[in-house]
Design a protein around this motif. Structure first.
Motif, PDB file in Angstrom:
ATOM      1  N   ALA A  56       0.933  -1.394  -0.121  1.00  0.00           N
ATOM      2  CA  ALA A  56       0.051   0.026  -0.021  1.00  0.00           C
ATOM      3  C   ALA A  56       0.867   1.245   0.096  1.00  0.00           C
ATOM      4  O   ALA A  56       2.043   1.271   0.410  1.00  0.00           O
ATOM      5  CB  ALA A  56      -0.820   0.037   1.283  1.00  0.00           C
ATOM      6  N   ALA A  57       0.304   2.137  -0.563  1.00  0.00           N
ATOM      7  CA  ALA A  57       1.111   3.524  -0.352  1.00  0.00           C
ATOM      8  C   ALA A  57       0.061   4.587  -0.464  1.00  0.00           C
ATOM      9  O   ALA A  57      -0.886   4.643  -1.219  1.00  0.00           O
ATOM     10  CB  ALA A  57       2.054   3.624  -1.922  1.00  0.00           C
ATOM     11  N   ALA A  58       0.609   5.835  -0.045  1.00  0.00           N
ATOM     12  CA  ALA A  58      -0.071   7.060  -0.143  1.00  0.00           C
ATOM     13  C   ALA A  58       0.891   8.277   0.019  1.00  0.00           C
ATOM     14  O   ALA A  58       2.077   7.939   0.458  1.00  0.00           O
ATOM     15  CB  ALA A  58      -1.046   7.206   1.138  1.00  0.00           C
ATOM     16  N   LYS A  89      -3.905   8.651   7.725  1.00  0.00           N
ATOM     17  CA  LYS A  89      -5.117   7.885   7.641  1.00  0.00           C
ATOM     18  C   LYS A  89      -5.461   7.124   6.530  1.00  0.00           C
ATOM     19  O   LYS A  89      -5.764   6.069   6.611  1.00  0.00           O
ATOM     20  CB  LYS A  89      -6.207   8.817   8.061  1.00  0.00           C
ATOM     21  N   LEU A  90      -4.867   7.854   5.303  1.00  0.00           N
ATOM     22  CA  LEU A  90      -5.233   7.098   3.794  1.00  0.00           C
ATOM     23  C   LEU A  90      -4.418   5.999   3.930  1.00  0.00           C
ATOM     24  O   LEU A  90      -4.712   4.825   3.251  1.00  0.00           O
ATOM     25  CB  LEU A  90      -4.719   7.998   2.891  1.00  0.00           C
ATOM     26  N   VAL A  91      -3.234   5.922   4.378  1.00  0.00           N
ATOM     27  CA  VAL A  91      -2.246   4.583   4.078  1.00  0.00           C
ATOM     28  C   VAL A  91      -2.754   3.696   4.905  1.00  0.00           C
ATOM     29  O   VAL A  91      -2.798   2.393   4.845  1.00  0.00           O
ATOM     30  CB  VAL A  91      -0.821   5.008   4.390  1.00  0.00           C
ATOM     31  N   ALA A  92      -3.521   3.871   6.098  1.00  0.00           N
ATOM     32  CA  ALA A  92      -4.047   2.924   7.136  1.00  0.00           C
ATOM     33  C   ALA A  92      -5.067   2.503   6.369  1.00  0.00           C
ATOM     34  O   ALA A  92      -5.410   1.058   6.620  1.00  0.00           O
ATOM     35  CB  ALA A  92      -4.398   3.581   8.461  1.00  0.00           C
ATOM     36  N   GLU A  93      -6.130   3.168   5.881  1.00  0.00           N
ATOM     37  CA  GLU A  93      -7.091   2.550   4.955  1.00  0.00           C
ATOM     38  C   GLU A  93      -6.785   1.519   4.102  1.00  0.00           C
ATOM     39  O   GLU A  93      -7.062   0.720   3.662  1.00  0.00           O
ATOM     40  CB  GLU A  93      -8.072   3.684   4.547  1.00  0.00           C
ATOM     41  N   ARG A  94      -5.650   2.029   3.054  1.00  0.00           N
ATOM     42  CA  ARG A  94      -5.442   1.292   1.976  1.00  0.00           C
ATOM     43  C   ARG A  94      -4.504  -0.101   2.603  1.00  0.00           C
ATOM     44  O   ARG A  94      -4.652  -1.251   1.974  1.00  0.00           O
ATOM     45  CB  ARG A  94      -4.374   1.742   1.164  1.00  0.00           C
ATOM     46  N   ALA A 149       2.907  12.870  13.359  1.00  0.00           N
ATOM     47  CA  ALA A 149       1.820  13.205  13.168  1.00  0.00           C
ATOM     48  C   ALA A 149       1.190  12.123  12.111  1.00  0.00           C
ATOM     49  O   ALA A 149       0.043  11.569  12.341  1.00  0.00           O
ATOM     50  CB  ALA A 149       1.617  14.546  12.284  1.00  0.00           C
ATOM     51  N   LEU A 150       2.039  11.533  11.227  1.00  0.00           N
ATOM     52  CA  LEU A 150       1.748  10.458  10.352  1.00  0.00           C
ATOM     53  C   LEU A 150       1.427   9.232  10.964  1.00  0.00           C
ATOM     54  O   LEU A 150       0.682   8.359  10.722  1.00  0.00           O
ATOM     55  CB  LEU A 150       2.829  10.521   9.298  1.00  0.00           C
ATOM     56  N   ALA A 151       2.619   8.774  11.946  1.00  0.00           N
ATOM     57  CA  ALA A 151       2.682   7.781  12.595  1.00  0.00           C
ATOM     58  C   ALA A 151       1.250   7.727  13.486  1.00  0.00           C
ATOM     59  O   ALA A 151       0.446   6.653  13.742  1.00  0.00           O
ATOM     60  CB  ALA A 151       3.925   7.443  13.638  1.00  0.00           C
ATOM     61  N   ASP A 152       0.825   8.638  14.281  1.00  0.00           N
ATOM     62  CA  ASP A 152      -0.368   8.940  15.232  1.00  0.00           C
ATOM     63  C   ASP A 152      -1.573   8.745  14.405  1.00  0.00           C
ATOM     64  O   ASP A 152      -2.511   8.022  14.640  1.00  0.00           O
ATOM     65  CB  ASP A 152      -0.245  10.430  15.837  1.00  0.00           C
ATOM     66  N   ALA A 153      -1.592   9.240  13.163  1.00  0.00           N
ATOM     67  CA  ALA A 153      -2.890   9.070  12.265  1.00  0.00           C
ATOM     68  C   ALA A 153      -3.001   7.708  11.820  1.00  0.00           C
ATOM     69  O   ALA A 153      -4.070   7.082  11.735  1.00  0.00           O
ATOM     70  CB  ALA A 153      -2.775  10.036  11.118  1.00  0.00           C
ATOM     71  N   ALA A 154      -1.884   7.152  11.661  1.00  0.00           N
ATOM     72  CA  ALA A 154      -2.009   5.522  11.112  1.00  0.00           C
ATOM     73  C   ALA A 154      -2.411   4.728  12.131  1.00  0.00           C
ATOM     74  O   ALA A 154      -3.035   3.692  11.903  1.00  0.00           O
ATOM     75  CB  ALA A 154      -0.492   5.275  10.533  1.00  0.00           C
ATOM     76  N   ARG A 155      -1.980   4.803  13.225  1.00  0.00           N
ATOM     77  CA  ARG A 155      -2.401   4.258  14.708  1.00  0.00           C
ATOM     78  C   ARG A 155      -4.042   4.508  14.696  1.00  0.00           C
ATOM     79  O   ARG A 155      -4.562   3.446  15.043  1.00  0.00           O
ATOM     80  CB  ARG A 155      -1.790   4.747  15.733  1.00  0.00           C
ATOM     81  N   GLU A 156      -4.557   5.641  14.474  1.00  0.00           N
ATOM     82  CA  GLU A 156      -5.915   5.964  14.637  1.00  0.00           C
ATOM     83  C   GLU A 156      -6.814   5.388  13.407  1.00  0.00           C
ATOM     84  O   GLU A 156      -7.777   4.865  13.865  1.00  0.00           O
ATOM     85  CB  GLU A 156      -6.106   7.404  14.636  1.00  0.00           C
ATOM     86  N   GLY A 157      -6.074   5.132  12.555  1.00  0.00           N
ATOM     87  CA  GLY A 157      -6.596   4.504  11.219  1.00  0.00           C
ATOM     88  C   GLY A 157      -6.911   3.068  11.576  1.00  0.00           C
ATOM     89  O   GLY A 157      -7.346   2.331  10.607  1.00  0.00           O
ATOM     90  N   GLY A 158      -6.038   2.623  12.385  1.00  0.00           N
ATOM     91  CA  GLY A 158      -6.167   1.046  12.827  1.00  0.00           C
ATOM     92  C   GLY A 158      -4.846   0.087  12.528  1.00  0.00           C
ATOM     93  O   GLY A 158      -4.811  -1.153  12.674  1.00  0.00           O
ATOM     94  N   LEU A 159      -3.702   0.789  12.166  1.00  0.00           N
ATOM     95  CA  LEU A 159      -2.629  -0.183  11.968  1.00  0.00           C
ATOM     96  C   LEU A 159      -1.892  -0.009  13.326  1.00  0.00           C
ATOM     97  O   LEU A 159      -2.092   0.904  14.264  1.00  0.00           O
ATOM     98  CB  LEU A 159      -1.476   0.823  11.040  1.00  0.00           C
ATOM     99  N   GLU A 160      -1.239  -1.363  13.767  1.00  0.00           N
ATOM    100  CA  GLU A 160      -0.624  -1.504  14.908  1.00  0.00           C
ATOM    101  C   GLU A 160       0.897  -1.649  14.823  1.00  0.00           C
ATOM    102  O   GLU A 160       1.238  -2.271  13.979  1.00  0.00           O
ATOM    103  CB  GLU A 160      -1.117  -2.780  15.503  1.00  0.00           C
ATOM    104  N   PHE A 161       1.491  -0.809  15.702  1.00  0.00           N
ATOM    105  CA  PHE A 161       2.996  -0.843  15.552  1.00  0.00           C
ATOM    106  C   PHE A 161       3.358  -0.017  16.859  1.00  0.00           C
ATOM    107  O   PHE A 161       2.631   0.592  17.617  1.00  0.00           O
ATOM    108  CB  PHE A 161       3.555  -0.045  14.557  1.00  0.00           C
TER     109      PHE A 161
END
Length: 120
Positions: A52-54, A79-84, A108-120
């Motif tokens: 996935a990419a964004a 958020k977009l990369v988390a969705e994809r 900010a990117l890492a926090d948004a990806a976590r909110e989008g559902g990615l776990e790290f």
């Protein structure tokens, strides 16, 4: 200028070495930050494929963003990369900050990806 680039290169190598040992087969969420945009990919290193990419240049985001080089743009890209990634079947990743300091746009990117559902 070359000292800054050399420091970034050394940090990048150090971070990637640590990621290889800690990955345990998880895909890598890799960030590239330029002065005008931010890009992110979910990479499966075992197969050598991008899952996935964004970026802040995506048509769905570009019209909504004031600029591609601020914290708001980084959050939207996260958020977009988390969705994809979730659509590709990836939920657990390891975060590759590519030698950038975990601050500002990268954070900010890492926090948004976590909110989008990615776990790290």
């Amino acid at each position: 200028m070359s000292n800054k680039l050399e420091a970034l290169r050394r940090r990048k190598i150090r971070v990637r070495r640590a990621l290889r040992t800690a990955a345990n087969g998880r895909p890598r969420l890799s960030v590239f930050r330029s002065s005008k945009q931010i890009y992110v990919q979910v990479i499966d290193d075992a197969q050598g494929k991008t899952l996935a990419a964004a970026s802040s240049l995506d048509k769905s985001l570009k019209s909504d963003l004031k600029t591609g080089a601020d914290v708001a743009a980084a959050s939207a890209v996260g958020k977009l990369v988390a969705e994809r990634a979730k659509a590709a079947g990836v939920t657990k990743v390891i975060f590759d900050r590519s030698g950038y300091i975990y601050h500002g746009r990268v954070k900010a990117l890492a926090d948004a990806a976590r909110e989008g559902g990615l776990e790290f």
